[in-house]
Design an enzyme around this catalytic site. Structure first.
Site, PDB file in Angstrom:
ATOM      1  N   ARG A  56       0.833  -1.206   0.000  1.00 52.00           N
ATOM      2  CA  ARG A  56       0.000   0.000   0.000  1.00 52.00           C
ATOM      3  C   ARG A  56       0.869   1.259   0.000  1.00 52.00           C
ATOM      4  O   ARG A  56       0.525   2.262  -0.615  1.00 52.00           O
ATOM      5  CB  ARG A  56      -0.947   0.003   1.205  1.00 52.00           C
ATOM      6  CG  ARG A  56      -1.988  -1.103   1.115  1.00 52.00           C
ATOM      7  CD  ARG A  56      -3.043  -0.945   2.160  1.00 52.00           C
ATOM      8  NE  ARG A  56      -3.767   0.302   1.993  1.00 52.00           N
ATOM      9  CZ  ARG A  56      -4.386   0.936   2.975  1.00 52.00           C
ATOM     10  NH1 ARG A  56      -4.359   0.454   4.200  1.00 52.00           N
ATOM     11  NH2 ARG A  56      -5.026   2.061   2.751  1.00 52.00           N
ATOM     12  N   GLN A  88      -9.508   9.675   8.780  1.00 51.43           N
ATOM     13  CA  GLN A  88      -9.284   8.265   9.109  1.00 51.43           C
ATOM     14  C   GLN A  88      -8.284   7.666   8.121  1.00 51.43           C
ATOM     15  O   GLN A  88      -7.847   6.536   8.292  1.00 51.43           O
ATOM     16  CB  GLN A  88     -10.604   7.492   8.995  1.00 51.43           C
ATOM     17  CG  GLN A  88     -11.651   7.949   9.987  1.00 51.43           C
ATOM     18  CD  GLN A  88     -13.018   7.365   9.665  1.00 51.43           C
ATOM     19  OE1 GLN A  88     -13.311   6.230   9.988  1.00 51.43           O
ATOM     20  NE2 GLN A  88     -13.864   8.144   9.023  1.00 51.43           N
ATOM     21  N   ASP A  91      -3.313   7.728   4.027  1.00 45.75           N
ATOM     22  CA  ASP A  91      -2.573   8.210   2.860  1.00 45.75           C
ATOM     23  C   ASP A  91      -2.066   9.635   3.103  1.00 45.75           C
ATOM     24  O   ASP A  91      -2.375  10.258   4.123  1.00 45.75           O
ATOM     25  CB  ASP A  91      -3.447   8.123   1.591  1.00 45.75           C
ATOM     26  CG  ASP A  91      -4.654   9.065   1.641  1.00 45.75           C
ATOM     27  OD1 ASP A  91      -4.484  10.276   1.894  1.00 45.75           O
ATOM     28  OD2 ASP A  91      -5.797   8.599   1.403  1.00 45.75           O
ATOM     29  N   HIS A 108      -5.781   7.128  12.284  1.00 39.95           N
ATOM     30  CA  HIS A 108      -5.433   5.703  12.192  1.00 39.95           C
ATOM     31  C   HIS A 108      -4.013   5.453  11.722  1.00 39.95           C
ATOM     32  O   HIS A 108      -3.697   4.366  11.246  1.00 39.95           O
ATOM     33  CB  HIS A 108      -6.433   4.994  11.267  1.00 39.95           C
ATOM     34  CG  HIS A 108      -7.839   5.009  11.800  1.00 39.95           C
ATOM     35  ND1 HIS A 108      -8.957   4.902  11.018  1.00 39.95           N
ATOM     36  CD2 HIS A 108      -8.294   5.132  13.075  1.00 39.95           C
ATOM     37  CE1 HIS A 108     -10.044   4.962  11.773  1.00 39.95           C
ATOM     38  NE2 HIS A 108      -9.671   5.110  13.024  1.00 39.95           N
ATOM     39  N   CYS A 138      15.932  -0.443  12.906  1.00 35.41           N
ATOM     40  CA  CYS A 138      15.665   0.871  13.489  1.00 35.41           C
ATOM     41  C   CYS A 138      16.939   1.714  13.471  1.00 35.41           C
ATOM     42  O   CYS A 138      17.989   1.264  13.927  1.00 35.41           O
ATOM     43  CB  CYS A 138      15.170   0.693  14.928  1.00 35.41           C
ATOM     44  SG  CYS A 138      15.102   2.230  15.853  1.00 35.41           S
ATOM     45  N   GLY A 177     -16.950  11.182   2.920  1.00 28.75           N
ATOM     46  CA  GLY A 177     -16.406   9.891   2.483  1.00 28.75           C
ATOM     47  C   GLY A 177     -16.153   8.866   3.559  1.00 28.75           C
ATOM     48  O   GLY A 177     -15.162   8.148   3.501  1.00 28.75           O
ATOM     49  N   SER A 179     -18.191   5.663   5.847  1.00 25.57           N
ATOM     50  CA  SER A 179     -19.415   4.878   6.020  1.00 25.57           C
ATOM     51  C   SER A 179     -19.915   4.908   7.457  1.00 25.57           C
ATOM     52  O   SER A 179     -21.014   4.441   7.739  1.00 25.57           O
ATOM     53  CB  SER A 179     -19.152   3.422   5.618  1.00 25.57           C
ATOM     54  OG  SER A 179     -18.181   2.863   6.489  1.00 25.57           O
TER      55      SER A 179
HETATM   56  P1  NAD Z   1     -15.432   2.922   4.041  1.00 20.12           P
HETATM   57  O1  NAD Z   1     -14.786   2.196   2.911  1.00 20.12           O
HETATM   58  O2  NAD Z   1     -16.066   2.123   5.109  1.00 20.12           O
HETATM   59  O3  NAD Z   1     -16.555   3.892   3.441  1.00 20.12           O
HETATM   60  C1  NAD Z   1     -16.305   4.723   2.347  1.00 20.12           C
HETATM   61  C2  NAD Z   1     -17.399   5.762   2.254  1.00 20.12           C
HETATM   62  O4  NAD Z   1     -17.008   6.694   1.248  1.00 20.12           O
HETATM   63  C3  NAD Z   1     -18.763   5.211   1.874  1.00 20.12           C
HETATM   64  O5  NAD Z   1     -19.727   5.780   2.738  1.00 20.12           O
HETATM   65  C4  NAD Z   1     -18.984   5.712   0.433  1.00 20.12           C
HETATM   66  O6  NAD Z   1     -20.350   6.087   0.168  1.00 20.12           O
HETATM   67  C5  NAD Z   1     -18.119   6.924   0.383  1.00 20.12           C
HETATM   68  N1  NAD Z   1     -17.542   7.223  -0.935  1.00 20.12           N
HETATM   69  C6  NAD Z   1     -17.016   6.362  -1.843  1.00 20.12           C
HETATM   70  N2  NAD Z   1     -16.555   7.032  -2.909  1.00 20.12           N
HETATM   71  C7  NAD Z   1     -16.790   8.355  -2.683  1.00 20.12           C
HETATM   72  C8  NAD Z   1     -16.551   9.540  -3.394  1.00 20.12           C
HETATM   73  N3  NAD Z   1     -15.964   9.530  -4.595  1.00 20.12           N
HETATM   74  N4  NAD Z   1     -16.932  10.723  -2.829  1.00 20.12           N
HETATM   75  C9  NAD Z   1     -17.541  10.765  -1.613  1.00 20.12           C
HETATM   76  N5  NAD Z   1     -17.789   9.668  -0.890  1.00 20.12           N
HETATM   77  C10 NAD Z   1     -17.427   8.478  -1.411  1.00 20.12           C
HETATM   78  O7  NAD Z   1     -14.317   3.925   4.619  1.00 20.12           O
HETATM   79  P2  NAD Z   1     -14.107   4.574   6.075  1.00 20.12           P
HETATM   80  O8  NAD Z   1     -15.417   4.944   6.669  1.00 20.12           O
HETATM   81  O9  NAD Z   1     -13.050   5.591   5.909  1.00 20.12           O
HETATM   82  O10 NAD Z   1     -13.541   3.403   6.985  1.00 20.12           O
HETATM   83  C11 NAD Z   1     -12.630   2.507   6.542  1.00 20.12           C
HETATM   84  C12 NAD Z   1     -11.306   2.419   7.316  1.00 20.12           C
HETATM   85  O11 NAD Z   1     -10.371   2.049   6.320  1.00 20.12           O
HETATM   86  C13 NAD Z   1     -10.739   3.663   7.925  1.00 20.12           C
HETATM   87  O12 NAD Z   1     -10.329   3.337   9.200  1.00 20.12           O
HETATM   88  C14 NAD Z   1      -9.496   4.018   7.108  1.00 20.12           C
HETATM   89  O13 NAD Z   1      -8.392   4.239   7.955  1.00 20.12           O
HETATM   90  C15 NAD Z   1      -9.212   2.796   6.304  1.00 20.12           C
HETATM   91  N6  NAD Z   1      -8.897   3.042   4.881  1.00 20.12           N
HETATM   92  C16 NAD Z   1      -8.092   4.086   4.517  1.00 20.12           C
HETATM   93  C17 NAD Z   1      -7.826   4.358   3.159  1.00 20.12           C
HETATM   94  C18 NAD Z   1      -6.918   5.529   2.809  1.00 20.12           C
HETATM   95  O14 NAD Z   1      -6.050   5.887   3.597  1.00 20.12           O
HETATM   96  N7  NAD Z   1      -7.096   6.169   1.640  1.00 20.12           N
HETATM   97  C19 NAD Z   1      -8.374   3.552   2.178  1.00 20.12           C
HETATM   98  C20 NAD Z   1      -9.191   2.459   2.572  1.00 20.12           C
HETATM   99  C21 NAD Z   1      -9.448   2.234   3.937  1.00 20.12           C
HETATM  100 ZN    ZN Z   2      14.394   1.313  17.892  1.00 17.60          ZN
END
Ligand code: NAD
Ligand code: ZN
Length: 238
Positions: A56, A88, A91, A108, A138, A177, A179
């Protein structure tokens, strides 16, 4: 403390090509979430866990911020003390859009950082594999027990204290963005007068009747309206 809190989740980065949990494709499909995201998986499944976050991290190198990250970066530059950026996401797309890392609360963890389990040092390795940075050791104590700087399900999340602190003083909460499965945004919104919710579609974990304004559309399509609402709100109370 900030009056406007912008809390984002995986959906804000979806249009930059980073997959959310829901529409899992590519990377996520080959792994069972419980094997690589749960407390204890570094003990029981270390090699695969490290490999998953290494992939990732490398995947992040060519990802670019989208319009939603950029508009939020402009707002943060204009209203530095009035707006808190909390995510959350692990990235670095807000940072790539120009917000200094210290001004983004990453609840996170952060993908380009790793942590020494022996001495606790947290350090940035950019877009490298763990093993390719300082020979996998390290730089301070030489330990080879280097873990991703990621909060796994079931682990303590120290930055949640910062989120709660900001919510206490928040007058406008903007949610983009997420859920609501990991963080209950309904509960957060109950503490705040004015709330804006932007997701692609309704979520079972969110009661959208609780929000002042609901936008079901892509973040890049909603962000101009959201930015204008934030500006009007901040100018009105100035
Ligand atoms: P989730 O995947 O549970 O939910 C994603 C939400 O984003 C949904 O409600 C969906 O409707 C919405 N969505 C999707 N595409 C969209 C867009 N183009 N514009 C607006 N909304 C959009 O994600 P979450 O609630 O963030 O929870 C998942 C966990 O996964 C978090 O703890 C996070 O740390 C982690 N995660 C992080 C990344 C990242 O860093 N980019 C990626 C995947 C998961
Ligand atoms: Zn160390």
């Amino acid at each position: 403390m900030a009056k406007v809190v912008i809390l984002s989740g995986a959906g804000i980065s979806a249009e930059s090509g980073i997959s959310t949990f829901r529409d899992s494709d590519g990377l996520w499909e080959h792994y069972d979430i419980k094997d690589i995201c749960t407390a204890g998986c570094l003990e029981t499944n270390r090699a695969m866990t490290v490999e998953f976050y290494d992939k990732r991290r490398l995947d992040l190198a060519d990802k670019e911020p989208n319009k939603a990250h950029r508009v939020i970066a402009e707002l943060k530059a204009k209203y530095k003390d009035e707006i808190a950026i909390i995510t959350q996401n692990v990235d670095d797309l807000f940072e790539k859009a120009g917000i200094v890392h210290e001004d983004v609360v990453h609840l996170h963890g952060y993908l380009t950082k790793v942590e020494c389990e022996k001495c606790g040092l947290v350090y940035d390795i950019g877009y490298k594999n763990t093993q390719d940075s300082y020979n996998g050791k390290c730089p301070t104590c030489g330990s080879e027990k280097i873990r991703p700087f990621i909060v796994m399900f079931g682990e303590a999340a120290p930055m949640y204290a910062k989120l709660n602190h900001e919510i206490n003083d928040c007058e406008l909460l903007v949610i983009i963005g997420t859920s609501g499965n990991v963080i209950s945004v309904d509960i957060l919104s109950s503490y705040v007068d004015k709330t804006i919710l932007n997701n692609l579609e309704p979520s079972f974990a969110i009661n959208d009747e609780l929000y002042t304004q609901v936008l079901y559309k892509k973040a890049t399509e909603a962000i101009d309206e959201i930015a204008s609402d934030i500006e009007i709100f901040l100018e009105d109370r100035a």
